[in-house]
Write a protein that holds these residues in place. Structure first.
Motif, PDB file in Angstrom:
ATOM      1  N   ILE A  49       0.938  -1.400   0.221  1.00 29.17           N
ATOM      2  CA  ILE A  49      -0.460   0.248  -0.172  1.00 29.17           C
ATOM      3  C   ILE A  49       1.018   1.212  -0.265  1.00 29.17           C
ATOM      4  CG2 ILE A  49      -1.978   1.529   1.652  1.00 29.17           C
ATOM      5  CD1 ILE A  49      -3.129  -1.559   1.956  1.00 29.17           C
ATOM      6  N   ALA A  50       2.227   0.808   0.428  1.00 30.10           N
ATOM      7  CA  ALA A  50       2.660   2.318   1.160  1.00 30.10           C
ATOM      8  C   ALA A  50       3.199   2.817  -0.017  1.00 30.10           C
ATOM      9  CB  ALA A  50       3.768   2.133   2.207  1.00 30.10           C
ATOM     10  N   LEU A 100     -12.874   8.836  -2.887  1.00 25.35           N
ATOM     11  CA  LEU A 100     -13.498   6.779  -2.977  1.00 25.35           C
ATOM     12  C   LEU A 100     -13.849   7.113  -1.863  1.00 25.35           C
ATOM     13  CD1 LEU A 100     -10.822   5.702  -4.947  1.00 25.35           C
ATOM     14  CD2 LEU A 100     -12.621   6.186  -5.880  1.00 25.35           C
ATOM     15  N   PHE A 101     -13.422   7.576  -0.540  1.00 21.67           N
ATOM     16  CA  PHE A 101     -13.242   6.356   1.197  1.00 21.67           C
ATOM     17  C   PHE A 101     -13.980   7.701   1.441  1.00 21.67           C
ATOM     18  CE2 PHE A 101      -8.738   5.246   0.175  1.00 21.67           C
ATOM     19  CZ  PHE A 101      -9.298   3.569   0.007  1.00 21.67           C
ATOM     20  N   GLY A 102     -15.159   8.669   0.956  1.00 20.86           N
ATOM     21  CA  GLY A 102     -15.631   9.393   1.730  1.00 20.86           C
ATOM     22  C   GLY A 102     -16.395   9.296   2.790  1.00 20.86           C
ATOM     23  N   ALA A 103     -17.378   9.385   3.304  1.00 21.57           N
ATOM     24  CA  ALA A 103     -17.787   9.251   4.931  1.00 21.57           C
ATOM     25  C   ALA A 103     -17.151   8.515   5.322  1.00 21.57           C
ATOM     26  CB  ALA A 103     -19.263   9.121   5.540  1.00 21.57           C
ATOM     27  N   ASP A 104     -16.295   7.288   5.857  1.00 20.17           N
ATOM     28  CA  ASP A 104     -15.690   6.442   5.474  1.00 20.17           C
ATOM     29  C   ASP A 104     -14.287   7.097   5.892  1.00 20.17           C
ATOM     30  OD1 ASP A 104     -17.771   4.156   6.090  1.00 20.17           O
ATOM     31  OD2 ASP A 104     -16.427   3.075   4.417  1.00 20.17           O
ATOM     32  N   GLY A 105     -14.145   7.660   5.053  1.00 19.01           N
ATOM     33  CA  GLY A 105     -12.329   8.331   5.577  1.00 19.01           C
ATOM     34  C   GLY A 105     -12.560   9.637   6.793  1.00 19.01           C
ATOM     35  N   ILE A 106     -13.768  10.370   6.412  1.00 18.92           N
ATOM     36  CA  ILE A 106     -14.288  11.027   7.468  1.00 18.92           C
ATOM     37  C   ILE A 106     -13.756  10.616   8.779  1.00 18.92           C
ATOM     38  CG2 ILE A 106     -15.534  12.352   8.679  1.00 18.92           C
ATOM     39  CD1 ILE A 106     -16.891  13.481   5.441  1.00 18.92           C
ATOM     40  N   GLU A 107     -14.967   9.108   9.071  1.00 17.86           N
ATOM     41  CA  GLU A 107     -14.764   8.387  10.424  1.00 17.86           C
ATOM     42  C   GLU A 107     -13.367   7.845  10.899  1.00 17.86           C
ATOM     43  OE1 GLU A 107     -16.255   4.419  11.778  1.00 17.86           O
ATOM     44  OE2 GLU A 107     -17.643   5.329  10.477  1.00 17.86           O
ATOM     45  N   GLY A 125      -6.974   0.775  -7.086  1.00 17.15           N
ATOM     46  CA  GLY A 125      -5.799  -0.245  -7.054  1.00 17.15           C
ATOM     47  C   GLY A 125      -5.656  -0.238  -5.511  1.00 17.15           C
ATOM     48  N   LEU A 126      -5.694   1.196  -4.647  1.00 19.67           N
ATOM     49  CA  LEU A 126      -5.568   1.265  -3.068  1.00 19.67           C
ATOM     50  C   LEU A 126      -6.501   0.887  -2.735  1.00 19.67           C
ATOM     51  CD1 LEU A 126      -2.698   4.354  -3.159  1.00 19.67           C
ATOM     52  CD2 LEU A 126      -2.321   2.117  -2.369  1.00 19.67           C
ATOM     53  N   TYR A 127      -8.275   1.540  -3.375  1.00 15.52           N
ATOM     54  CA  TYR A 127      -9.297   1.259  -2.295  1.00 15.52           C
ATOM     55  C   TYR A 127      -9.284   0.256  -2.468  1.00 15.52           C
ATOM     56  CZ  TYR A 127     -14.176   1.731  -2.147  1.00 15.52           C
ATOM     57  OH  TYR A 127     -15.403   1.338  -1.691  1.00 15.52           O
ATOM     58  N   ARG A 128      -9.497  -0.705  -3.226  1.00 16.34           N
ATOM     59  CA  ARG A 128      -9.869  -2.150  -3.771  1.00 16.34           C
ATOM     60  C   ARG A 128      -9.073  -3.075  -2.295  1.00 16.34           C
ATOM     61  NH1 ARG A 128      -9.940  -0.834  -9.218  1.00 16.34           N
ATOM     62  NH2 ARG A 128      -8.313  -2.013  -9.298  1.00 16.34           N
ATOM     63  N   MET A 129      -7.732  -2.507  -2.529  1.00 19.32           N
ATOM     64  CA  MET A 129      -6.546  -3.493  -1.385  1.00 19.32           C
ATOM     65  C   MET A 129      -7.346  -3.127  -0.361  1.00 19.32           C
ATOM     66  SD  MET A 129      -2.822  -2.431  -3.549  1.00 19.32           S
ATOM     67  CE  MET A 129      -1.814  -2.472  -2.461  1.00 19.32           C
ATOM     68  N   VAL A 130      -8.323  -2.275   0.333  1.00 15.92           N
ATOM     69  CA  VAL A 130      -8.070  -1.445   1.711  1.00 15.92           C
ATOM     70  C   VAL A 130      -9.203  -1.926   1.923  1.00 15.92           C
ATOM     71  CG1 VAL A 130      -9.037   0.518   3.088  1.00 15.92           C
ATOM     72  CG2 VAL A 130      -6.386   0.638   1.560  1.00 15.92           C
ATOM     73  N   GLN A 131     -10.443  -2.202   0.668  1.00 15.81           N
ATOM     74  CA  GLN A 131     -11.534  -2.623   1.290  1.00 15.81           C
ATOM     75  C   GLN A 131     -11.882  -4.942   1.638  1.00 15.81           C
ATOM     76  OE1 GLN A 131     -12.893   0.189   1.039  1.00 15.81           O
ATOM     77  NE2 GLN A 131     -14.959  -1.018   1.285  1.00 15.81           N
ATOM     78  N   LEU A 132     -10.296  -5.198   1.060  1.00 14.90           N
ATOM     79  CA  LEU A 132     -10.101  -6.344   1.055  1.00 14.90           C
ATOM     80  C   LEU A 132      -9.500  -6.666   2.603  1.00 14.90           C
ATOM     81  CD1 LEU A 132      -8.180  -7.838  -2.104  1.00 14.90           C
ATOM     82  CD2 LEU A 132     -10.515  -8.105  -0.870  1.00 14.90           C
ATOM     83  N   ARG A 133      -8.711  -5.786   2.531  1.00 12.02           N
ATOM     84  CA  ARG A 133      -8.257  -5.280   4.455  1.00 12.02           C
ATOM     85  C   ARG A 133      -9.432  -4.856   5.156  1.00 12.02           C
ATOM     86  NH1 ARG A 133      -2.864  -3.711   4.908  1.00 12.02           N
ATOM     87  NH2 ARG A 133      -3.139  -3.449   6.706  1.00 12.02           N
ATOM     88  N   GLY A 134     -10.356  -5.046   5.293  1.00 10.12           N
ATOM     89  CA  GLY A 134     -11.791  -4.637   6.054  1.00 10.12           C
ATOM     90  C   GLY A 134     -11.792  -3.231   5.968  1.00 10.12           C
ATOM     91  N   GLY A 135     -11.818  -2.543   5.498  1.00 11.36           N
ATOM     92  CA  GLY A 135     -11.714  -1.221   5.117  1.00 11.36           C
ATOM     93  C   GLY A 135     -10.806   0.077   5.457  1.00 11.36           C
ATOM     94  N   ILE A 136     -10.822   1.638   5.702  1.00  4.77           N
ATOM     95  CA  ILE A 136     -10.121   2.512   6.080  1.00  4.77           C
ATOM     96  C   ILE A 136     -10.061   2.432   7.309  1.00  4.77           C
ATOM     97  CG2 ILE A 136     -12.007   4.230   5.453  1.00  4.77           C
ATOM     98  CD1 ILE A 136      -7.823   4.155   4.557  1.00  4.77           C
ATOM     99  N   VAL A 137     -11.294   2.253   8.129  1.00  3.85           N
ATOM    100  CA  VAL A 137     -11.472   2.562   9.955  1.00  3.85           C
ATOM    101  C   VAL A 137     -10.671   1.461  10.356  1.00  3.85           C
ATOM    102  CG1 VAL A 137     -12.442   2.377  11.849  1.00  3.85           C
ATOM    103  CG2 VAL A 137     -13.469   3.626   9.345  1.00  3.85           C
TER     104      VAL A 137
END
Length: 482
Positions: A181-182, A247-254, A206-218
């Motif tokens: 990711i880095a 891409l991350f929207g409200a989840d990014g704010i949280e 691609g980063l967005y899909r990888m983060v979703q596979l990791r369980g989300g940005i939170v």
């Protein structure tokens, strides 16, 4: 030998120097010819022997064991990198390391922000751990420093190595690791600095899909907030450039809120304002979330000004950075820059919203400390200002709207407007200043007092813009005399 004294308090001329040399030549080597061996012959006959450790340092009990330690130059200047660095590339690698340990915020904010220790940063540690990250970092540094053609060629080789290694990694067990990711975050920055936004946005997707596979940005922010922060910054930067929603929207704010950064909230608490006419008018005219963003950004500007003036402690650089990202997410959640995705707002709301984005952009400098061009934001802000100025009536409310217009013009000049836009920028500024009765910078400064403003960052562009109008008025009045 008789003594002859030279007075050092007087000028020693050539004759005196000659006498000094002649006296020195009458010593024990007088009338002798000294024959010194050739240095070349001496070096040929000398063999370099390895350094032997002192007897006191020898740990072996066997006195017959000969301990010898050969001294060699340290590898790559004492730094161990994940790849072997060729001698001709070592200075570029050192430049890259110093580049990534440098101050990341705008240098004009040095008086208001505490500089973090970037040498201890996770992003610098990766430089010594991973080959793909190392290659991409060196390529990005070369791109920012605008070196010679041969160095640019080396940068292309480094980025080619990065793509090859990342391609291999994506098919392995490390496909969604922190390191992968880095690396993609740095690759997205490389493409953005080249102006290849469409290609770089593929990395962000691609980063967005990888983060979703990791369980989300939170979840990622709880596991490694440093990577999550940089990832959200990249998402925000591309959304501002392409006009899309984040891409991350409200989840990014949280995720940012859970990191616990103190300088701004997330819009839940509505600022009552300071009771001024401007605040009362804006609070009544703006939608609730837009007024909350306006008040929070103004409060952040006041904190920076107070810190720069020594009236409060400096703000933590990392906390400030995350506060800016939160504000950016909130503004793009209200409306993206792409008009096809935007909701309808009034003319005043549109100018305020776009001006707040321009205010935000002045803090989002690139790795080379430059504000990258934002043509979409510049175009939309220009049209919004022109539309509001033509629909503004005279009277008390009209004066408040012209204050908004003056602030928008000054912020736009600091963030996005270019000299090529002077053809419309100067007349629009001159109209606003004449309507408000502003003739010197001090008057303009007073008119801008109720708006988000950072003295160290925005004064220079605003002074230049208002001073230009003063010169143009003086030039016009002089022409009329003749």
């Amino acid at each position: 030998m008789p003594f002859e004294f030279i007075d050092n308090n007087t000028t020693i001329d050539r004759a005196a120097r000659k006498r000094i040399r002649s006296r020195a030549a009458t010593g024990k080597n007088a009338n002798k010819t000294l024959i010194r061996p050739s240095k070349t012959t001496l070096l040929k006959n000398t063999t370099a022997a390895p350094f032997q450790a002192p007897t006191s340092l020898r740990k072996s009990h066997d006195s017959s064991v000969h301990v010898a330690v050969e001294i060699t130059p340290p590898v790559d200047g004492g730094l161990q990198f994940p790849v072997r660095v060729r001698p001709e590339s070592r200075y570029l690698v050192r430049e890259a390391l110093f580049f990534f340990t440098n101050v990341r915020h705008n240098p004009q904010l040095d008086g208001a922000l505490v500089t973090p220790d970037n040498m201890r940063s996770l992003w610098v540690q990766f430089f010594f751990k991973d080959e793909a990250y190392f290659h991409c970092s060196v390529a990005t540094s070369i791109l920012c420093s605008k070196n010679q053609v041969n160095e640019t060629a080396q940068g292309m080789r480094h980025i080619a190595h990065t793509y090859r290694l990342v391609q291999e990694r994506l098919y392995g067990k490390e496909a969604t690791s922190d390191m992968t990711i880095a690396i993609l975050v740095i690759m997205s920055q490389y493409e953005r600095l080249q102006g290849q936004y469409e290609r770089g946005f593929i990395h962000v997707q691609g980063l967005y899909r990888m983060v979703q596979l990791r369980g989300g940005i939170v979840k990622l922010s709880r596991e490694c907030w440093g990577i999550a922060q940089k990832l959200l910054r990249a998402d925000l930067e591309y959304a501002l450039q392409l006009g899309s929603k984040t891409l991350f929207g409200a989840d990014g704010i949280e995720a940012l809120r859970e990191m616990g950064f103190p300088y701004v909230g997330c819009g839940e608490h509505i600022d009552p304002g300071d009771g001024s006419e401007l605040d009362s008018y804006l609070k009544q005219s703006l939608r609730t979330d837009l007024w909350a963003a306006f008040a929070d950004m103004r409060r952040l500007g006041v904190m920076l000004n107070d810190a720069d003036a020594g009236h409060r402690q400096k703000l933590d650089g990392i906390d400030f950075h995350c506060s800016i990202i939160i504000l950016g997410y909130r503004l793009l959640q209200i409306n993206p820059l792409d008009e096809t995705q935007a909701t309808t707002m009034g003319d005043l709301e549109n100018v305020i919203h776009l001006s707040l984005l321009a205010f935000l952009v002045t803090f989002l400098t690139g790795l080379d400390h430059r504000i990258l061009d934002k043509p979409l934001l510049s175009r939309r802000l220009r049209f919004a200002i022109n539309k509001l100025s033509t629909s503004t009536d005279a009277g008390h409310e009209g004066r408040l709207v012209h204050c908004v217009l003056m602030w928008s013009l000054c912020i736009g000049a600091a963030a996005t407007f270019k000299y090529s836009e002077d053809e419309w920028l100067n007349p629009a500024t001159q109209t606003a200043m004449q309507t408000l009765g502003l003739y010197v910078w001090e008057d303009t400064q007073q008119a801008l007092a109720g708006f988000p403003w950072v003295i160290a960052l925005h004064d220079r562009a605003a002074i230049a813009l208002s001073s230009t109008q003063t010169l143009l008025r003086f030039s016009s009045s002089t022409d009329q005399l003749f």
